[in-house]
Design a protein around this motif. Sequence first.
Motif, PDB file in Angstrom:
ATOM      1  N   GLN A   1       0.832  -1.207   0.000  1.00  0.00           N
ATOM      2  CA  GLN A   1       0.000   0.000   0.000  1.00  0.00           C
ATOM      3  C   GLN A   1       0.871   1.263   0.000  1.00  0.00           C
TER       4      GLN A   1
ATOM      5  N   LEU B   1       1.065   4.043  -2.940  1.00  0.00           N
ATOM      6  CA  LEU B   1       0.787   5.441  -2.640  1.00  0.00           C
ATOM      7  C   LEU B   1       1.935   6.330  -3.114  1.00  0.00           C
TER       8      LEU B   1
ATOM      9  N   ILE C   1      -7.103  14.830   2.216  1.00  0.00           N
ATOM     10  CA  ILE C   1      -6.922  13.389   2.293  1.00  0.00           C
ATOM     11  C   ILE C   1      -8.123  12.656   1.703  1.00  0.00           C
TER      12      ILE C   1
ATOM     13  N   ALA D   1      -7.779   9.981  -1.279  1.00  0.00           N
ATOM     14  CA  ALA D   1      -8.355   8.644  -1.090  1.00  0.00           C
ATOM     15  C   ALA D   1      -9.259   8.273  -2.256  1.00  0.00           C
TER      16      ALA D   1
ATOM     17  N   ILE E   1      -8.832   4.164  -2.069  1.00  0.00           N
ATOM     18  CA  ILE E   1      -8.604   3.596  -0.737  1.00  0.00           C
ATOM     19  C   ILE E   1      -9.547   4.313   0.227  1.00  0.00           C
TER      20      ILE E   1
ATOM     21  N   ASP F   1      -8.690   4.310   6.088  1.00  0.00           N
ATOM     22  CA  ASP F   1      -7.508   3.470   5.911  1.00  0.00           C
ATOM     23  C   ASP F   1      -6.305   4.304   5.480  1.00  0.00           C
ATOM     24  N   LEU F   2      -6.545   5.257   4.587  1.00  0.00           N
ATOM     25  CA  LEU F   2      -5.450   6.107   4.121  1.00  0.00           C
ATOM     26  C   LEU F   2      -4.925   6.986   5.253  1.00  0.00           C
ATOM     27  N   SER F   3      -5.828   7.470   6.087  1.00  0.00           N
ATOM     28  CA  SER F   3      -5.420   8.288   7.224  1.00  0.00           C
ATOM     29  C   SER F   3      -4.544   7.488   8.182  1.00  0.00           C
TER      30      SER F   3
END
Length: 378
Positions: A271, A275, A292, A296, A301, A305-307
Amino acid sequence: MDRLSLLQGIAKISVFVSLLMAFFLYTVKTENKLANRLFAWFFIVSAIDLSGFFVFEYIQDYPNLAIFRWTICLLAMPLFYLYVLAVCYSDFRLKWNHLLHLLPLTVVNLVFIPRLYLGMNKEISNSIDQMPEIYFIQILIEFQYVFYIVSAFLVLKQYKEIYLENYANPSSLTYKYLFQMTTVFLVAHCLVALKNVLRYSDYRQVFLWLNVVVGTVALFITCWLVMKALNHPELFRGINSKLKLTKNILPEINDNTIEVKEHHNEAIDVQIMTLKKYMVEKEPFLDPSLTIQELANQIDIPVRDLSVLINHKMDQHFFDFVNEYRIQKAMNILKDKSKSDLTVLEILYEVGFNSKSSFNTSFKKYTNLTPTAYRNAS
Protein backbone atom coordinates in the motif's frame (compact mmCIF):
# COMPACT_ATOMS: atom_id res chain seq x y z
CA MET A 1 -6.66 66.99 29.60
CA ASP A 2 -7.25 65.22 32.95
CA ARG A 3 -7.16 61.45 33.44
CA LEU A 4 -10.95 61.00 33.38
CA SER A 5 -11.34 62.96 30.14
CA LEU A 6 -8.54 60.94 28.53
CA LEU A 7 -10.15 57.68 29.60
CA GLN A 8 -13.56 58.76 28.33
CA GLY A 9 -12.10 59.84 25.01
CA ILE A 10 -10.36 56.49 24.51
CA ALA A 11 -13.52 54.62 25.51
CA LYS A 12 -15.69 56.58 23.07
CA ILE A 13 -13.31 55.86 20.19
CA SER A 14 -13.21 52.16 21.16
CA VAL A 15 -17.01 51.96 21.28
CA PHE A 16 -17.29 53.67 17.89
CA VAL A 17 -14.75 51.33 16.28
CA SER A 18 -16.40 48.28 17.88
CA LEU A 19 -19.81 49.22 16.52
CA LEU A 20 -18.26 49.98 13.12
CA MET A 21 -16.67 46.52 13.15
CA ALA A 22 -20.01 44.93 14.06
CA PHE A 23 -21.69 46.74 11.16
CA PHE A 24 -18.95 45.58 8.78
CA LEU A 25 -19.29 41.96 9.90
CA TYR A 26 -23.05 42.04 9.40
CA THR A 27 -22.85 43.56 5.92
CA VAL A 28 -19.73 41.94 4.37
CA LYS A 29 -20.46 39.22 1.83
CA THR A 30 -19.05 35.90 2.99
CA GLU A 31 -19.98 32.23 3.11
CA ASN A 32 -19.53 31.95 6.86
CA LYS A 33 -22.32 34.28 7.95
CA LEU A 34 -22.81 32.60 11.34
CA ALA A 35 -19.20 33.24 12.40
CA ASN A 36 -19.41 36.87 11.30
CA ARG A 37 -22.66 37.45 13.18
CA LEU A 38 -21.34 35.85 16.37
CA PHE A 39 -18.26 38.06 16.15
CA ALA A 40 -20.46 41.10 15.44
CA TRP A 41 -22.40 40.43 18.65
CA PHE A 42 -19.11 40.02 20.49
CA PHE A 43 -18.17 43.54 19.39
CA ILE A 44 -21.59 44.90 20.34
CA VAL A 45 -21.27 43.40 23.84
CA SER A 46 -17.72 44.78 24.07
CA ALA A 47 -19.00 48.22 23.08
CA ILE A 48 -21.67 48.07 25.82
CA ASP A 49 -19.00 47.06 28.34
CA LEU A 50 -16.54 49.78 27.26
CA SER A 51 -19.31 52.40 27.39
CA GLY A 52 -19.21 52.12 31.17
CA PHE A 53 -16.29 54.57 31.18
CA PHE A 54 -18.56 57.43 30.07
CA VAL A 55 -22.21 56.34 29.96
CA PHE A 56 -22.67 56.53 33.75
CA GLU A 57 -23.38 60.25 33.39
CA TYR A 58 -26.48 59.43 31.36
CA ILE A 59 -27.86 56.47 33.30
CA GLN A 60 -27.04 57.42 36.89
CA ASP A 61 -30.73 58.03 37.49
CA TYR A 62 -31.44 54.46 36.35
CA PRO A 63 -29.25 52.31 38.66
CA ASN A 64 -30.95 49.04 37.64
CA LEU A 65 -30.03 49.71 34.02
CA ALA A 66 -26.44 50.46 35.07
CA ILE A 67 -26.23 47.13 36.91
CA PHE A 68 -27.68 45.18 33.99
CA ARG A 69 -25.23 46.92 31.60
CA TRP A 70 -22.40 45.79 33.84
CA THR A 71 -23.52 42.14 33.82
CA ILE A 72 -23.72 42.06 30.00
CA CYS A 73 -19.94 41.45 29.90
CA LEU A 74 -20.72 37.82 30.84
CA LEU A 75 -21.86 37.30 27.24
CA ALA A 76 -18.54 38.33 25.67
CA MET A 77 -16.49 35.15 26.18
CA PRO A 78 -19.31 32.71 25.30
CA LEU A 79 -19.78 34.63 22.03
CA PHE A 80 -16.05 34.53 21.34
CA TYR A 81 -15.90 30.78 22.06
CA LEU A 82 -18.83 30.10 19.72
CA TYR A 83 -17.14 32.30 17.12
CA VAL A 84 -13.98 30.17 17.33
CA LEU A 85 -16.07 27.03 16.83
CA ALA A 86 -17.91 28.56 13.87
CA VAL A 87 -14.63 29.56 12.20
CA CYS A 88 -12.84 26.26 12.82
CA TYR A 89 -15.72 23.97 11.81
CA SER A 90 -17.49 24.69 8.53
CA ASP A 91 -20.54 22.63 9.57
CA PHE A 92 -21.01 24.31 12.97
CA ARG A 93 -24.58 25.37 13.72
CA LEU A 94 -26.18 26.89 16.79
CA LYS A 95 -28.30 24.42 18.78
CA TRP A 96 -30.63 24.64 21.74
CA ASN A 97 -27.95 23.33 24.11
CA HIS A 98 -25.85 26.42 23.35
CA LEU A 99 -28.35 28.37 25.48
CA LEU A 100 -26.42 26.97 28.46
CA HIS A 101 -23.84 29.67 27.75
CA LEU A 102 -26.44 32.16 29.03
CA LEU A 103 -26.38 30.50 32.46
CA PRO A 104 -23.77 32.81 34.12
CA LEU A 105 -25.66 35.94 33.00
CA THR A 106 -28.95 34.45 34.22
CA VAL A 107 -27.53 33.37 37.59
CA VAL A 108 -25.88 36.72 38.20
CA ASN A 109 -29.06 38.67 37.51
CA LEU A 110 -31.09 36.34 39.72
CA VAL A 111 -28.58 36.98 42.50
CA PHE A 112 -28.95 40.73 41.99
CA ILE A 113 -32.75 40.70 42.03
CA PRO A 114 -33.40 40.49 45.82
CA ARG A 115 -31.29 43.38 47.08
CA LEU A 116 -30.42 45.46 44.05
CA TYR A 117 -33.05 45.38 41.34
CA LEU A 118 -35.95 45.42 43.82
CA GLY A 119 -34.41 47.66 46.46
CA MET A 120 -31.95 49.99 44.80
CA ASN A 121 -31.61 53.34 46.52
CA LYS A 122 -28.96 56.04 46.85
CA GLU A 123 -27.41 54.48 49.95
CA ILE A 124 -26.95 51.11 48.27
CA SER A 125 -25.74 52.81 45.07
CA ASN A 126 -22.93 54.60 46.94
CA SER A 127 -21.69 51.44 48.64
CA ILE A 128 -22.21 49.03 45.76
CA ASP A 129 -18.47 48.22 45.39
CA GLN A 130 -18.43 46.68 48.88
CA MET A 131 -21.48 44.49 48.43
CA PRO A 132 -21.11 40.66 48.42
CA GLU A 133 -22.97 40.48 45.11
CA ILE A 134 -20.23 42.53 43.42
CA TYR A 135 -17.51 40.26 44.79
CA PHE A 136 -19.50 37.29 43.56
CA ILE A 137 -19.80 38.57 40.00
CA GLN A 138 -16.12 39.52 39.80
CA ILE A 139 -15.06 36.06 40.93
CA LEU A 140 -17.53 34.49 38.49
CA ILE A 141 -16.15 36.60 35.63
CA GLU A 142 -12.61 35.41 36.36
CA PHE A 143 -13.64 31.75 36.45
CA GLN A 144 -15.70 32.19 33.30
CA TYR A 145 -12.83 33.86 31.47
CA VAL A 146 -10.37 31.11 32.37
CA PHE A 147 -12.88 28.44 31.33
CA TYR A 148 -13.56 29.94 27.90
CA ILE A 149 -9.94 30.86 27.16
CA VAL A 150 -8.82 27.30 27.96
CA SER A 151 -11.73 25.91 25.93
CA ALA A 152 -10.80 28.10 22.95
CA PHE A 153 -7.17 26.96 23.09
CA LEU A 154 -8.30 23.31 23.23
CA VAL A 155 -10.54 23.82 20.18
CA LEU A 156 -7.62 25.38 18.31
CA LYS A 157 -5.31 22.53 19.32
CA GLN A 158 -7.74 19.95 17.97
CA TYR A 159 -8.36 22.04 14.85
CA LYS A 160 -4.63 22.17 14.10
CA GLU A 161 -4.18 18.41 14.61
CA ILE A 162 -7.16 17.52 12.40
CA TYR A 163 -6.05 20.04 9.76
CA LEU A 164 -2.54 18.56 9.59
CA GLU A 165 -3.91 15.02 9.26
CA ASN A 166 -6.48 15.79 6.56
CA TYR A 167 -5.46 18.88 4.58
CA ALA A 168 -2.43 19.79 2.48
CA ASN A 169 -3.05 23.50 2.02
CA PRO A 170 0.14 25.02 3.47
CA SER A 171 -1.71 28.11 4.64
CA SER A 172 -2.52 28.08 8.37
CA LEU A 173 -3.95 31.59 8.59
CA THR A 174 -7.05 30.46 10.45
CA TYR A 175 -5.10 28.86 13.29
CA LYS A 176 -2.56 31.69 13.53
CA TYR A 177 -5.23 34.39 13.48
CA LEU A 178 -7.40 32.78 16.15
CA PHE A 179 -4.42 31.78 18.30
CA GLN A 180 -3.05 35.34 18.20
CA MET A 181 -6.48 36.76 19.00
CA THR A 182 -7.05 34.41 21.94
CA THR A 183 -3.57 35.15 23.30
CA VAL A 184 -4.14 38.91 23.03
CA PHE A 185 -7.45 38.57 24.87
CA LEU A 186 -5.71 36.56 27.60
CA VAL A 187 -3.03 39.24 28.07
CA ALA A 188 -5.61 42.03 28.04
CA HIS A 189 -7.70 40.28 30.66
CA CYS A 190 -4.65 39.82 32.88
CA LEU A 191 -4.47 43.63 32.93
CA VAL A 192 -8.17 43.78 33.80
CA ALA A 193 -7.69 41.25 36.62
CA LEU A 194 -4.75 43.25 37.98
CA LYS A 195 -6.86 46.41 37.79
CA ASN A 196 -9.65 44.79 39.80
CA VAL A 197 -7.22 43.62 42.48
CA LEU A 198 -5.74 47.11 42.82
CA ARG A 199 -9.26 48.51 43.11
CA TYR A 200 -9.51 47.12 46.63
CA SER A 201 -5.95 47.92 47.68
CA ASP A 202 -4.10 51.01 48.86
CA TYR A 203 -2.90 51.65 45.31
CA ARG A 204 -6.00 53.54 44.24
CA GLN A 205 -4.09 55.93 41.97
CA VAL A 206 -2.46 53.00 40.16
CA PHE A 207 -5.93 51.51 39.66
CA LEU A 208 -7.19 54.73 38.08
CA TRP A 209 -4.23 54.95 35.68
CA LEU A 210 -4.58 51.26 34.83
CA ASN A 211 -8.10 52.08 33.67
CA VAL A 212 -6.50 54.28 31.02
CA VAL A 213 -4.07 51.51 30.05
CA VAL A 214 -6.87 48.94 29.75
CA GLY A 215 -8.92 51.37 27.67
CA THR A 216 -5.94 51.97 25.37
CA VAL A 217 -5.24 48.24 25.02
CA ALA A 218 -8.90 47.62 24.21
CA LEU A 219 -8.72 50.28 21.50
CA PHE A 220 -5.58 48.80 19.93
CA ILE A 221 -7.03 45.28 20.03
CA THR A 222 -10.22 46.50 18.37
CA CYS A 223 -8.32 48.34 15.62
CA TRP A 224 -6.07 45.32 15.03
CA LEU A 225 -9.07 43.02 14.61
CA VAL A 226 -10.75 45.53 12.31
CA MET A 227 -7.68 45.67 10.06
CA LYS A 228 -7.38 41.88 10.04
CA ALA A 229 -10.98 41.49 8.95
CA LEU A 230 -10.75 44.24 6.33
CA ASN A 231 -7.58 42.82 4.81
CA HIS A 232 -8.72 39.18 4.92
CA PRO A 233 -12.52 39.00 4.59
CA GLU A 234 -12.17 35.45 3.23
CA LEU A 235 -9.49 34.46 5.71
CA PHE A 236 -10.88 31.21 7.02
CA ARG A 237 -11.16 27.67 5.81
CA GLY A 238 -13.18 25.62 8.25
CA ILE A 239 -12.87 21.87 8.63
CA ASN A 240 -15.58 19.26 9.05
CA SER A 241 -16.31 18.64 12.73
CA LYS A 242 -17.02 14.96 11.98
CA LEU A 243 -13.37 14.35 11.06
CA LYS A 244 -11.52 12.38 13.71
CA LEU A 245 -7.87 12.10 14.66
CA THR A 246 -6.10 8.88 13.72
CA LYS A 247 -5.49 8.08 17.39
CA ASN A 248 -9.27 8.11 17.84
CA ILE A 249 -9.93 6.08 14.71
CA LEU A 250 -7.66 3.14 15.57
CA PRO A 251 -9.69 1.82 18.55
CA GLU A 252 -12.86 1.93 16.40
CA ILE A 253 -11.52 -0.11 13.50
CA ASN A 254 -12.89 -3.64 13.51
CA ASP A 255 -11.31 -6.93 12.40
CA ASN A 256 -12.64 -6.56 8.87
CA THR A 257 -10.60 -3.48 8.04
CA ILE A 258 -7.23 -2.11 8.96
CA GLU A 259 -6.54 -4.32 11.99
CA VAL A 260 -6.39 -7.34 9.69
CA LYS A 261 -3.89 -5.50 7.52
CA GLU A 262 -1.80 -4.64 10.57
CA HIS A 263 -0.97 -8.35 10.84
CA HIS A 264 0.25 -8.41 7.26
CA ASN A 265 3.25 -6.14 6.98
CA GLU A 266 3.72 -7.11 3.37
CA ALA A 267 0.26 -5.80 2.47
CA ILE A 268 1.02 -2.56 4.29
CA ASP A 269 4.32 -2.21 2.39
CA VAL A 270 2.48 -2.73 -0.91
CA GLN A 271 0.00 0.00 0.00
CA ILE A 272 2.80 2.40 0.89
CA MET A 273 4.67 1.66 -2.34
CA THR A 274 1.47 2.14 -4.37
CA LEU A 275 0.79 5.44 -2.64
CA LYS A 276 4.33 6.75 -3.17
CA LYS A 277 4.32 5.65 -6.82
CA TYR A 278 1.03 7.49 -7.39
CA MET A 279 2.40 10.64 -5.75
CA VAL A 280 5.46 10.61 -8.03
CA GLU A 281 3.68 9.73 -11.26
CA LYS A 282 0.40 11.65 -10.98
CA GLU A 283 1.63 14.51 -8.76
CA PRO A 284 -1.69 15.21 -6.98
CA PHE A 285 0.23 17.44 -4.57
CA LEU A 286 0.29 20.18 -7.22
CA ASP A 287 -3.27 20.97 -6.17
CA PRO A 288 -2.81 23.49 -3.29
CA SER A 289 -6.20 22.54 -1.81
CA LEU A 290 -5.63 18.76 -1.84
CA THR A 291 -7.31 16.94 1.07
CA ILE A 292 -6.92 13.39 2.29
CA GLN A 293 -10.50 12.67 1.18
CA GLU A 294 -9.68 13.75 -2.38
CA LEU A 295 -6.48 11.69 -2.46
CA ALA A 296 -8.36 8.64 -1.09
CA ASN A 297 -10.89 8.99 -3.90
CA GLN A 298 -8.12 9.19 -6.50
CA ILE A 299 -6.30 6.03 -5.39
CA ASP A 300 -9.48 4.18 -4.40
CA ILE A 301 -8.60 3.60 -0.74
CA PRO A 302 -11.10 4.27 2.08
CA VAL A 303 -10.20 7.60 3.66
CA ARG A 304 -9.99 6.07 7.15
CA ASP A 305 -7.51 3.47 5.91
CA LEU A 306 -5.45 6.11 4.12
CA SER A 307 -5.42 8.29 7.22
CA VAL A 308 -4.14 5.40 9.36
CA LEU A 309 -1.61 4.46 6.67
CA ILE A 310 -0.06 7.95 6.48
CA ASN A 311 -0.52 9.27 10.00
CA HIS A 312 0.10 5.99 11.85
CA LYS A 313 2.06 3.58 9.65
CA MET A 314 4.22 6.18 7.92
CA ASP A 315 4.31 8.33 11.06
CA GLN A 316 3.67 11.57 9.15
CA HIS A 317 0.92 14.12 9.14
CA PHE A 318 -0.85 14.27 5.79
CA PHE A 319 0.21 17.93 5.68
CA ASP A 320 3.93 17.01 5.98
CA PHE A 321 3.57 13.99 3.69
CA VAL A 322 2.25 16.13 0.82
CA ASN A 323 4.61 19.04 1.44
CA GLU A 324 7.61 16.71 1.21
CA TYR A 325 6.74 15.97 -2.43
CA ARG A 326 6.20 19.65 -3.11
CA ILE A 327 9.61 20.52 -1.70
CA GLN A 328 11.30 17.70 -3.65
CA LYS A 329 9.80 19.01 -6.88
CA ALA A 330 10.84 22.55 -5.98
CA MET A 331 14.39 21.34 -5.32
CA ASN A 332 14.52 19.72 -8.76
CA ILE A 333 13.34 22.93 -10.41
CA LEU A 334 15.84 25.04 -8.46
CA LYS A 335 18.69 22.73 -9.54
CA ASP A 336 17.58 22.77 -13.18
CA LYS A 337 19.77 25.33 -15.01
CA SER A 338 17.28 25.48 -17.88
CA LYS A 339 14.69 26.90 -15.45
CA SER A 340 16.94 29.48 -13.83
CA ASP A 341 14.74 32.25 -15.20
CA LEU A 342 11.86 31.16 -12.97
CA THR A 343 11.48 33.24 -9.82
CA VAL A 344 11.01 31.64 -6.39
CA LEU A 345 7.44 32.99 -6.39
CA GLU A 346 6.68 31.27 -9.70
CA ILE A 347 8.18 28.01 -8.45
CA LEU A 348 6.23 27.92 -5.20
CA TYR A 349 2.94 28.35 -7.05
CA GLU A 350 3.96 25.70 -9.57
CA VAL A 351 4.61 23.05 -6.90
CA GLY A 352 1.37 23.61 -4.94
CA PHE A 353 2.13 26.28 -2.35
CA ASN A 354 0.07 29.46 -2.14
CA SER A 355 2.21 31.78 -0.03
CA LYS A 356 5.90 32.68 0.03
CA SER A 357 6.17 32.54 3.83
CA SER A 358 4.78 28.99 4.08
CA PHE A 359 7.00 27.85 1.19
CA ASN A 360 10.15 29.30 2.76
CA THR A 361 9.29 27.78 6.14
CA SER A 362 8.67 24.31 4.69
CA PHE A 363 11.70 24.47 2.39
CA LYS A 364 14.04 25.41 5.22
CA LYS A 365 12.54 22.66 7.38
CA TYR A 366 13.53 20.01 4.82
CA THR A 367 16.84 21.46 3.54
CA ASN A 368 18.07 23.85 6.27
CA LEU A 369 18.44 26.41 3.46
CA THR A 370 16.27 29.09 1.95
CA PRO A 371 15.16 28.46 -1.66
CA THR A 372 17.54 31.18 -2.93
CA ALA A 373 20.48 29.79 -0.96
CA TYR A 374 19.71 26.29 -2.22
CA ARG A 375 19.64 27.49 -5.85
CA ASN A 376 22.97 29.30 -5.42
CA ALA A 377 24.57 26.22 -3.83
CA SER A 378 23.38 23.86 -6.59
